[in-house]
Design a protein around this motif. Structure first.
Motif, PDB file in Angstrom:
ATOM      1  N   ARG A 108       0.833  -1.207   0.000  1.00 20.81           N
ATOM      2  CA  ARG A 108       0.000   0.000   0.000  1.00 20.81           C
ATOM      3  C   ARG A 108       0.867   1.256   0.000  1.00 20.81           C
ATOM      4  N   CYS A 109       0.782   2.045   1.056  1.00 18.20           N
ATOM      5  CA  CYS A 109       1.475   3.326   1.096  1.00 18.20           C
ATOM      6  C   CYS A 109       2.939   3.210   1.508  1.00 18.20           C
ATOM      7  N   LYS A 110       3.330   2.067   1.995  1.00 15.80           N
ATOM      8  CA  LYS A 110       4.683   1.909   2.522  1.00 15.80           C
ATOM      9  C   LYS A 110       5.665   1.517   1.423  1.00 15.80           C
ATOM     10  N   ASN A 224       6.012   8.572  -3.297  1.00 15.45           N
ATOM     11  CA  ASN A 224       4.863   7.812  -3.787  1.00 15.45           C
ATOM     12  C   ASN A 224       5.331   6.422  -4.196  1.00 15.45           C
ATOM     13  N   TYR A 256      -2.579   7.514  -4.535  1.00 14.75           N
ATOM     14  CA  TYR A 256      -1.878   7.984  -3.345  1.00 14.75           C
ATOM     15  C   TYR A 256      -2.806   8.843  -2.485  1.00 14.75           C
ATOM     16  N   CYS A 261      -2.460   8.157   1.659  1.00 12.96           N
ATOM     17  CA  CYS A 261      -1.047   7.924   1.945  1.00 12.96           C
ATOM     18  C   CYS A 261      -0.341   9.186   2.435  1.00 12.96           C
ATOM     19  N   LYS A 264      -0.213   9.540   6.215  1.00 12.78           N
ATOM     20  CA  LYS A 264       0.473   8.524   7.008  1.00 12.78           C
ATOM     21  C   LYS A 264       1.924   8.910   7.182  1.00 12.78           C
ATOM     22  N   ASP A 270       0.594   0.355   8.379  1.00 11.06           N
ATOM     23  CA  ASP A 270      -0.507   0.212   7.427  1.00 11.06           C
ATOM     24  C   ASP A 270      -0.765  -1.245   7.071  1.00 11.06           C
TER      25      ASP A 270
END
Length: 339
Positions: A108-110, A224, A256, A261, A264, A270
């Motif tokens: 995901r966002c990581k 991103n 994003y 994101c 965070k 996440d």
């Protein structure tokens, strides 16, 4: 190899931990006989990991499906006019690219896991040497396109195995090889990893001392991790690639924002125990893992809870070597349905 403790992933774990004199890494061997990168893509996409690993996710994801991805399509194997070189190249590129895109967006966002390709294939599955190297060709193309890490055991021993006919590191009659090959794969992986670490440290040093940043990094969306380049296919034309790249950047930015994101922080978790599968339960059926008893138990429980009887279905064990090494839920009568 039936004993996972003898296969190269466990040997790699022992090699690294003994080299650094500490328990530095833990390698999970999730390979299932008779499957390919398509199955692996779903495992990564839906986090079909052991419970311990599913809590945090892997730091490194290794694809070592080169042998099964190199199998010529069944409908072409006996066709004397078939171009198996191109068929396997396209098949390998499609399957491996699907895996790469699933792995690079799995966090995901990581920061995504490091994606590693281990090409441990030497044949024999077709007569053409170029065909036997089709997977390697596709792997190198995609590693460059997606900036992933490619290692080829085949390139290490190919001259010895093919030109000199030495069978120590390969099997002329079967795709499965001996313990010497497994150990050499682990050594090849370890050596390549040290080279990668050395190169990374050199790059970080140059970045810090000379304030060096590549043009590509300037053009990317900062932080991103959802960006993926456009799929590398026959339909992607040189005249369109700049536009497709821009579209991919916009799509990544939209995702994003939609996923929050930007809100965070680096310390946010996440990847908490969230079920990412669209199914009630999902598994890769395999001997010693989620097997026939577990499948039967789930189906019986689902039947009782839903009030829908199960008729004409059963678990099927086909534990022969290779493509038959499967446990499944199959219909035993015609026109049977299950909800």
């Amino acid at each position: 190899m039936q004993n996972f403790n003898c296969a190269w992933p466990m040997r790699l774990q022992l090699l690294i931990n003994q080299f650094f004199d500490m328990d530095l890494v833990k390698v999970y061997n999730l390979g299932v006989g008779g499957t390919n990168s398509g199955v692996a893509s779903n495992m990564v996409k839906y986090w079909m990991y052991p419970t311990e690993l599913a809590k945090v996710g892997p730091d490194v994801v290794v694809n070592s499906y080169s042998t099964n991805d190199s199998l010529p399509p069944w409908d072409l194997k006996d066709d004397p006019n078939a171009d198996l070189v191109t068929a396997v190249l396209d098949q390998a590129r499609d399957g491996l690219q699907q895996f790469i895109r699933a792995a690079l967006t799995s966090n995901r966002c990581k920061v995504p896991p490091l994606v590693v390709h281990m090409d441990d294939y030497l044949g024999p599955q077709q007569d053409s040497l170029l065909g036997e190297m089709s997977y390697n060709t596709a792997m190198r193309q995609l590693a460059k396109w997606y900036d992933t890490f490619a290692i080829s055991y085949g390139e290490v021993v190919r001259d010895i195995a093919w030109l000199l006919g030495d069978s120590t590191f390969s099997n002329k009659k079967d795709v499965h090889f001996s313990n010497w090959a497994h150990q050499t794969i682990a050594w090849s992986f370890g050596f390549a990893s040290l080279e990668l670490l050395s190169t990374f440290c050199d790059d970080e040093f140059a970045r810090a001392v000379y304030n060096f940043t590549s043009t590509a990094e300037h053009n990317m969306i900062p932080n991103n991790h959802l960006y993926l380049p456009p799929p590398l296919t026959r339909e992607l034309l040189r005249k369109d690639v700049e536009e497709k790249h821009a579209e991919a950047l916009i799509s990544a930015q939209e995702s994003y924002v939609a996923m929050g994101c930007s809100n965070k922080t680096a310390g946010d978790d996440d990847n908490e125990l969230e079920d990412r599968s669209p199914c009630i339960v999902s598994w890769i059926a395999t001997p010693g893992g989620y097997g026939a008893p577990q499948i039967s138990h789930f189906m019986d429980r689902h039947s009782k809870n839903s009030g829908v009887p199960i008729r004409g279905w059963k678990t099927e064990n086909q534990l022969a070597e290779g493509w038959g090494n499967k446990i499944g839920w199959v219909a035993t009568q015609s026109d049977e349905q299950q909800r």
